[in-house]
Design an enzyme around this catalytic site. Structure first.
Site, mmCIF file in Angstrom:
data_model
loop_
_atom_site.group_PDB
_atom_site.id
_atom_site.type_symbol
_atom_site.label_atom_id
_atom_site.label_comp_id
_atom_site.label_asym_id
_atom_site.label_seq_id
_atom_site.Cartn_x
_atom_site.Cartn_y
_atom_site.Cartn_z
ATOM 1 N N HIS A 147 0.656 -1.232 -0.106
ATOM 2 C CA HIS A 147 0.037 0.055 -0.137
ATOM 3 C C HIS A 147 1.076 1.066 -0.139
ATOM 4 C CE1 HIS A 147 -3.526 -2.182 0.921
ATOM 5 N NE2 HIS A 147 -4.537 -1.221 1.385
ATOM 6 N N GLU A 150 -1.280 6.157 0.236
ATOM 7 C CA GLU A 150 -2.746 6.243 0.207
ATOM 8 C C GLU A 150 -3.290 7.683 0.898
ATOM 9 O OE1 GLU A 150 -6.796 3.604 1.168
ATOM 10 O OE2 GLU A 150 -4.883 3.097 1.916
ATOM 11 N N ASN A 248 -11.800 -2.419 -1.351
ATOM 12 C CA ASN A 248 -12.708 -3.006 -0.240
ATOM 13 C C ASN A 248 -14.074 -3.267 -0.852
ATOM 14 O OD1 ASN A 248 -10.337 -1.282 0.754
ATOM 15 N ND2 ASN A 248 -11.227 -2.459 2.614
#
Length: 352
Positions: A147, A150, A248
């Site tokens: 990740h 973000e 998600n």
């Protein structure tokens, strides 16, 4: 998949990233093996019915959750073999790799055939921590999934740090980076420098247009001023492989979604202006992610490969993009798939 469908009991009152994180951390108290298995299985049934043949999912792995969720993941991987190819990447924050527990997590991931993952944000000593992260991956011959950036903060440039670390450790072609939101907030010159390093490091970028547009730029009573999406067009133009995914599903980080790759594609085309023409971008949900996952026969149609494809009752891209819910036939191994998305009521017992 391990966060999916928690929204009925884990609300995000503000829609922000910080509150999403806080809500998930509170809800994690309920993440027993049975709870995680039920929600992951539900998600897989959705994805399968829509035509998905492979998924890489992050697995929240902060102790003690990793010891609970990884055996569940491995059992589902075994159960769904031949229908949906599953890959798991551990998810902890970067400072975790400065702790003694990091080696145990890397061993756990290797034991379950997983991918070493991390959520990175700018921090002092990042270079040293990234080096430790890569050392653990190299020692165990693990692919890497990160990740990165973000955030809307233009000062955040984990992606360039990641590219540098990838090349320092000779891990080119084995790294995936998701989000990369702040790249779109940097100057053209800064972005071009980072993109060139990403290309040279052989990193595949996964854009998450729906989730990032949902979270980024949130403010009470304020219309968002940007879309939160990374520089998909500039990355692709520079020769960087760009995939797109949903991230998600019905949880505090993204309140919608149903693991339908066609929704991901059509929304990405609309959000990031990928329609002139749209054809090349179809690789973003087919061959590009398959390549990043090391699946040589997935995401492509050719003589001698399994007949896994989706047929739509449309004649061209404009009809599909205008009517993504058009009638479709999912074909798996040459046969029409007889599967329907499950009813949400099947999850009611988890929210009593």
């Amino acid at each position: 998949l391990d966060k999916g469908h928690t929204l009925p009991r884990a609300r995000n009152a503000t829609g922000t990233h910080d509150d999403a994180l806080a809500s998930v951390m509170a809800d994690r108290e309920l993440w027993s093996a049975e709870d995680v298995a039920a929600r992951m299985e539900f998600s897989l049934r959705c994805a399968y019915a829509y035509g998905t043949s492979a998924i890489r999912t992050h697995v929240d792995s902060f102790p003690p959750q990793g010891e609970i969720s990884w055996p569940v993941f491995s059992e589902l991987k075994r159960k769904w073999a031949g229908r949906v190819e599953l890959q798991g990447s551990c998810l902890v924050h970067l400072p975790f790799y400065d702790t003694p527990e990091a080696e145990g997590l890397a061993d756990l991931v290797a034991e379950h055939g997983g991918i070493l993952g991390v959520a990175a944000k700018s921090m002092p000593g990042m270079t040293k921590t990234f080096d430790r992260f890569f050392e653990l991956a190299v020692e165990r011959n693990l692919d890497v999934d990160v990740h990165a950036d973000e955030t809307a903060d233009p000062r955040s440039n984990n992606l360039e740090d990641l590219a540098d670390a990838t090349m320092r450790h000779g891990w080119e072609g084995r790294v995936v980076a998701g989000h990369c939101c702040s790249l779109a907030q940097r100057t053209d010159e800064e972005a071009a420098r980072t993109i060139a390093k990403v290309r040279d490091a052989g990193i595949t970028i996964v854009a998450l247009p729906m989730c990032n547009m949902y979270l980024q730029g949130r403010g009470a009573g304020r219309t968002p001023r940007w879309r939160g999406v990374t520089l998909m067009q500039e990355l692709a133009a520079a020769g960087v492989p760009v995939a797109m995914a949903s991230d998600n599903t019905r949880d505090p980080f993204y309140a919608y979604g149903d693991l339908d790759p066609v929704e991901v594609f059509t929304q990405a085309v609309r959000i990031a202006h990928l329609d002139l023409p749209a054809d090349p971008w179809l690789a973003g949900i087919t061959s590009t992610p398959a390549n990043a996952m090391g699946l040589k026969n997935a995401g492509r149609i050719a003589v001698g490969l399994p007949a896994d494809l989706i047929l739509f009752r449309v004649r061209n891209w404009t009809e599909l993009l205008a009517r993504p819910r058009a009638a479709r036939l999912v074909i798996r191994d040459g046969a029409v798939l007889d599967a329907e998305v499950p009813d949400y009521r099947e999850l009611d017992a988890l929210f009593a």
